[in-house]
Design a protein around this motif. Sequence first.
Motif, PDB file in Angstrom:
ATOM      1  N   ALA A 294      53.989  54.713   0.197  1.00  0.00           N
ATOM      2  CA  ALA A 294      55.292  54.358   1.174  1.00  0.00           C
ATOM      3  C   ALA A 294      56.216  53.712   0.298  1.00  0.00           C
ATOM      4  O   ALA A 294      56.292  52.495  -0.063  1.00  0.00           O
ATOM      5  CB  ALA A 294      54.671  53.478   2.306  1.00  0.00           C
ATOM      6  N   ASN A 295      57.356  54.303   0.641  1.00  0.00           N
ATOM      7  CA  ASN A 295      58.651  53.862   0.086  1.00  0.00           C
ATOM      8  C   ASN A 295      59.396  53.196   1.237  1.00  0.00           C
ATOM      9  O   ASN A 295      59.790  53.664   2.307  1.00  0.00           O
ATOM     10  CB  ASN A 295      59.673  54.699  -0.701  1.00  0.00           C
ATOM     11  CG  ASN A 295      60.961  54.169  -1.142  1.00  0.00           C
ATOM     12  OD1 ASN A 295      61.583  53.635  -0.390  1.00  0.00           O
ATOM     13  ND2 ASN A 295      61.120  54.369  -2.483  1.00  0.00           N
ATOM     14  N   HIS A 296      59.529  51.650   1.275  1.00  0.00           N
ATOM     15  CA  HIS A 296      59.881  51.044   2.554  1.00  0.00           C
ATOM     16  C   HIS A 296      60.962  49.938   2.207  1.00  0.00           C
ATOM     17  O   HIS A 296      60.909  49.461   1.100  1.00  0.00           O
ATOM     18  CB  HIS A 296      58.621  50.494   3.243  1.00  0.00           C
ATOM     19  CG  HIS A 296      58.054  49.439   2.350  1.00  0.00           C
ATOM     20  ND1 HIS A 296      57.446  49.516   1.496  1.00  0.00           N
ATOM     21  CD2 HIS A 296      58.068  47.954   2.514  1.00  0.00           C
ATOM     22  CE1 HIS A 296      56.927  48.386   0.518  1.00  0.00           C
ATOM     23  NE2 HIS A 296      57.248  47.381   1.413  1.00  0.00           N
ATOM     24  N   PRO A 297      61.578  49.742   3.375  1.00  0.00           N
ATOM     25  CA  PRO A 297      62.463  48.449   3.230  1.00  0.00           C
ATOM     26  C   PRO A 297      61.871  47.264   3.271  1.00  0.00           C
ATOM     27  O   PRO A 297      60.877  47.079   4.066  1.00  0.00           O
ATOM     28  CB  PRO A 297      63.536  48.678   4.419  1.00  0.00           C
ATOM     29  CG  PRO A 297      62.834  49.509   5.284  1.00  0.00           C
ATOM     30  CD  PRO A 297      61.575  50.050   4.642  1.00  0.00           C
ATOM     31  N   ASN A 298      62.039  46.373   2.225  1.00  0.00           N
ATOM     32  CA  ASN A 298      61.061  45.164   2.009  1.00  0.00           C
ATOM     33  C   ASN A 298      61.961  44.018   1.865  1.00  0.00           C
ATOM     34  O   ASN A 298      62.846  43.981   1.018  1.00  0.00           O
ATOM     35  CB  ASN A 298      60.371  45.257   0.879  1.00  0.00           C
ATOM     36  CG  ASN A 298      59.209  44.126   1.044  1.00  0.00           C
ATOM     37  OD1 ASN A 298      59.557  43.121   1.009  1.00  0.00           O
ATOM     38  ND2 ASN A 298      57.940  44.372   0.771  1.00  0.00           N
ATOM     39  N   SER A 299      62.210  43.103   2.972  1.00  0.00           N
ATOM     40  CA  SER A 299      63.008  42.007   2.801  1.00  0.00           C
ATOM     41  C   SER A 299      62.911  40.999   1.755  1.00  0.00           C
ATOM     42  O   SER A 299      63.574  40.384   1.295  1.00  0.00           O
ATOM     43  CB  SER A 299      63.064  41.177   4.060  1.00  0.00           C
ATOM     44  OG  SER A 299      61.543  40.522   4.296  1.00  0.00           O
ATOM     45  N   HIS A 300      61.617  41.125   1.118  1.00  0.00           N
ATOM     46  CA  HIS A 300      61.199  39.930   0.032  1.00  0.00           C
ATOM     47  C   HIS A 300      62.004  40.740  -1.257  1.00  0.00           C
ATOM     48  O   HIS A 300      62.225  40.322  -2.305  1.00  0.00           O
ATOM     49  CB  HIS A 300      59.895  40.055  -0.215  1.00  0.00           C
ATOM     50  CG  HIS A 300      59.263  39.400   1.138  1.00  0.00           C
ATOM     51  ND1 HIS A 300      59.309  37.776   1.204  1.00  0.00           N
ATOM     52  CD2 HIS A 300      58.541  39.854   2.056  1.00  0.00           C
ATOM     53  CE1 HIS A 300      58.753  37.750   2.347  1.00  0.00           C
ATOM     54  NE2 HIS A 300      58.187  38.963   3.171  1.00  0.00           N
ATOM     55  N   ALA A 301      62.216  42.236  -1.280  1.00  0.00           N
ATOM     56  CA  ALA A 301      62.672  42.929  -2.337  1.00  0.00           C
ATOM     57  C   ALA A 301      64.560  42.950  -2.118  1.00  0.00           C
ATOM     58  O   ALA A 301      64.809  43.417  -3.207  1.00  0.00           O
ATOM     59  CB  ALA A 301      62.204  44.183  -2.603  1.00  0.00           C
ATOM     60  N   GLY A 302      64.725  42.478  -0.907  1.00  0.00           N
ATOM     61  CA  GLY A 302      66.191  42.900  -0.705  1.00  0.00           C
ATOM     62  C   GLY A 302      66.777  44.346  -0.779  1.00  0.00           C
ATOM     63  O   GLY A 302      67.621  44.587  -1.142  1.00  0.00           O
ATOM     64  N   GLY A 303      65.473  45.167  -0.567  1.00  0.00           N
ATOM     65  CA  GLY A 303      65.871  46.668  -0.554  1.00  0.00           C
ATOM     66  C   GLY A 303      64.694  47.559  -0.250  1.00  0.00           C
ATOM     67  O   GLY A 303      63.433  46.905  -0.053  1.00  0.00           O
ATOM     68  N   ARG A 304      64.765  48.474  -0.710  1.00  0.00           N
ATOM     69  CA  ARG A 304      63.687  49.723  -0.519  1.00  0.00           C
ATOM     70  C   ARG A 304      62.622  49.395  -1.885  1.00  0.00           C
ATOM     71  O   ARG A 304      63.269  49.308  -3.119  1.00  0.00           O
ATOM     72  CB  ARG A 304      63.995  51.120  -0.879  1.00  0.00           C
ATOM     73  CG  ARG A 304      64.792  51.565   0.651  1.00  0.00           C
ATOM     74  CD  ARG A 304      64.611  53.086   0.940  1.00  0.00           C
ATOM     75  NE  ARG A 304      65.048  53.157   2.297  1.00  0.00           N
ATOM     76  CZ  ARG A 304      63.834  53.576   3.123  1.00  0.00           C
ATOM     77  NH1 ARG A 304      62.351  53.590   2.504  1.00  0.00           N
ATOM     78  NH2 ARG A 304      63.902  53.562   4.448  1.00  0.00           N
ATOM     79  N   VAL A 305      61.539  49.481  -1.481  1.00  0.00           N
ATOM     80  CA  VAL A 305      60.394  49.288  -2.682  1.00  0.00           C
ATOM     81  C   VAL A 305      59.276  50.078  -2.304  1.00  0.00           C
ATOM     82  O   VAL A 305      58.965  50.494  -1.134  1.00  0.00           O
ATOM     83  CB  VAL A 305      60.217  47.774  -2.895  1.00  0.00           C
ATOM     84  CG1 VAL A 305      59.528  47.428  -1.650  1.00  0.00           C
ATOM     85  CG2 VAL A 305      59.556  47.359  -4.224  1.00  0.00           C
ATOM     86  N   ARG A 306      58.452  50.094  -3.414  1.00  0.00           N
ATOM     87  CA  ARG A 306      57.288  51.037  -3.250  1.00  0.00           C
ATOM     88  C   ARG A 306      56.253  49.813  -3.976  1.00  0.00           C
ATOM     89  O   ARG A 306      56.531  49.777  -5.054  1.00  0.00           O
ATOM     90  CB  ARG A 306      57.004  52.367  -3.696  1.00  0.00           C
ATOM     91  CG  ARG A 306      56.045  53.186  -3.310  1.00  0.00           C
ATOM     92  CD  ARG A 306      56.046  54.588  -3.937  1.00  0.00           C
ATOM     93  NE  ARG A 306      55.936  54.659  -5.402  1.00  0.00           N
ATOM     94  CZ  ARG A 306      55.257  54.330  -6.051  1.00  0.00           C
ATOM     95  NH1 ARG A 306      54.018  54.046  -5.711  1.00  0.00           N
ATOM     96  NH2 ARG A 306      55.393  54.381  -7.649  1.00  0.00           N
ATOM     97  N   LEU A 307      55.260  49.487  -3.414  1.00  0.00           N
ATOM     98  CA  LEU A 307      54.287  48.407  -3.944  1.00  0.00           C
ATOM     99  C   LEU A 307      53.054  49.153  -4.070  1.00  0.00           C
ATOM    100  O   LEU A 307      52.454  49.635  -3.366  1.00  0.00           O
ATOM    101  CB  LEU A 307      54.372  47.397  -3.084  1.00  0.00           C
ATOM    102  CG  LEU A 307      55.684  46.446  -2.784  1.00  0.00           C
ATOM    103  CD1 LEU A 307      55.532  45.462  -1.794  1.00  0.00           C
ATOM    104  CD2 LEU A 307      56.294  45.999  -4.142  1.00  0.00           C
TER     105      LEU A 307
END
Lengths: 427, 108
Positions: A294-307
């Motif tokens: 899942a490529n998702h918007p993540n507030s901890h990354a300040g943008g989109r990320v896939r973890l």
Amino acid sequence: MCPRPSSDGHSRPGHPGARVVVVGAGHAGVQVADTLRARGHTGPITIVGDEPVLPYQRPPLSKEHLTPADAAPVLPLRAERYFAEHRIDLRTGVTATALHREARTVELSDGGAVPYDALVLATGAVSRAFGVPGADLAGVHALRTLADADALRAALPGARSVLVVGAGFIGLEFAAAARRHAVRVTVLEAGERPLARAVSPETAAHLAAAHREAGTELRCGETVARFVGEHGRVHGALGTTGAEYPADLVLVGIGVEPRAELAARAGLDVADGIVVDERLRTRDPSVYAVGDCANHPNSHAGGRVRLESVQNAAGQARHVASVILGAERAYAELPWFWSHQGELTLQIAGLRLPGDDSVVLGDPATGRFSVCCLRQGRLVAVESVNRPADHMAARRLLAAGRVLSPGDLRDPAFSLKRLARALVPAP
Amino acid sequence: MPKVVFHHSGDAGTVVDADPGSNVMRAAVQNGVAGIVGECGGQAMCATCHVYVREPYLGALPPVSEDEEEMLDCTAAPRDDRRSRLGCQLTLGGDLEEVEVDVPEAQL
């Protein structure tokens, strides 16, 4: 015994009788089903998983599962009877071959099809293929699945020279486990340091030194140009610097690719994974994606990320279950991660980005320290090496949104744990 | 064969047989005991296999490691200073041929 779907056959998500189909039977997929049932979902739940085994715990595969002393079978995520008891229709050894969004059905490799009101794609990722000559020789392995781990577990006791391509988490965890088999271990890393994208230069330098001290030959700025072998079996590799490496066992650990083909073929947006919004929903309001894919918007990354982590898989799974049941919150859980490498335990709270500043707590020479990562003067992540107290405190402080500046951290009396204890109430 | 008894809300208990060298978390997960999650796979990283060990068995437990100590500070159910442990750290066999534990109300 399953309750019937509503008479029009299309219960909306948010309805406790909705039909939920989960594609993928890893940590994320199983957790979606578990949370739905725990929160009172009564509708049919189907999990489709392509591996022909009961869903299992993945973290130990690259760690103690490969050490000589470990004889225990891999741990299932849930006991077999759990699925029947919770009316979860678990279909293993079956691949989802097509997604028909208009008809809201998933087509399966066994010829069947399952209808859904809500579909969760928890398809995970696959090991990235290494496109060099000889990569198909016997003895060249990847490490992602239980089958991969079992093949390595069988091969390690007879190996003499192990070559690891890639000093990421999988490569380094495997190197540490392989050393315990008294084999020679060489790790080649194309970048200038191990874990270049994942951890701070300070932590990377410490890990590199620890692996070298333990006897691993770690060479950065080099990868394999081609593997050489005879009778179809690898016996060495030629490096990109021209160096030759003997190797009767090779692990390629150069990252993963998200499994997004099913979504792409169904016309959903795919860009380094399946693109979802902050509620983990794709462009189709009946289709969600969670976990490694899942490529998702993540507030901890300040943008989109896939973890790629157990925390992200389980956290997003619990969240998507609540969204399916009608919640309208954004996913915001603090990311955390760990890696065991020999005597080292690395724990990461939050997300560090390249370019973040570092403040070191403790003395790395003692083998116990934390690196505080700051972005625009604010603490955003903490990497702890053999300092579990810092890690747990950092998880609590970052999750609580506590703002910390470089000045706070450089105070000689500063203690993450003391500060976390002052948070009330504790989570 | 080692034996673990899991109590939920003070009930009479569910008895589970375990392999020597296994641990309380594995025994629970393999046998489908409710309330024990083991999300990290037994690596003392997630505190979702928290149990309260019953008094008669406290003397037979292995010491608490630093990792476990920190995790126990962050359990979902309140920590009991004497009885709280992570099930994944309670290896069965040897001194711990049998153990009785209470499963907390919450792990997350």
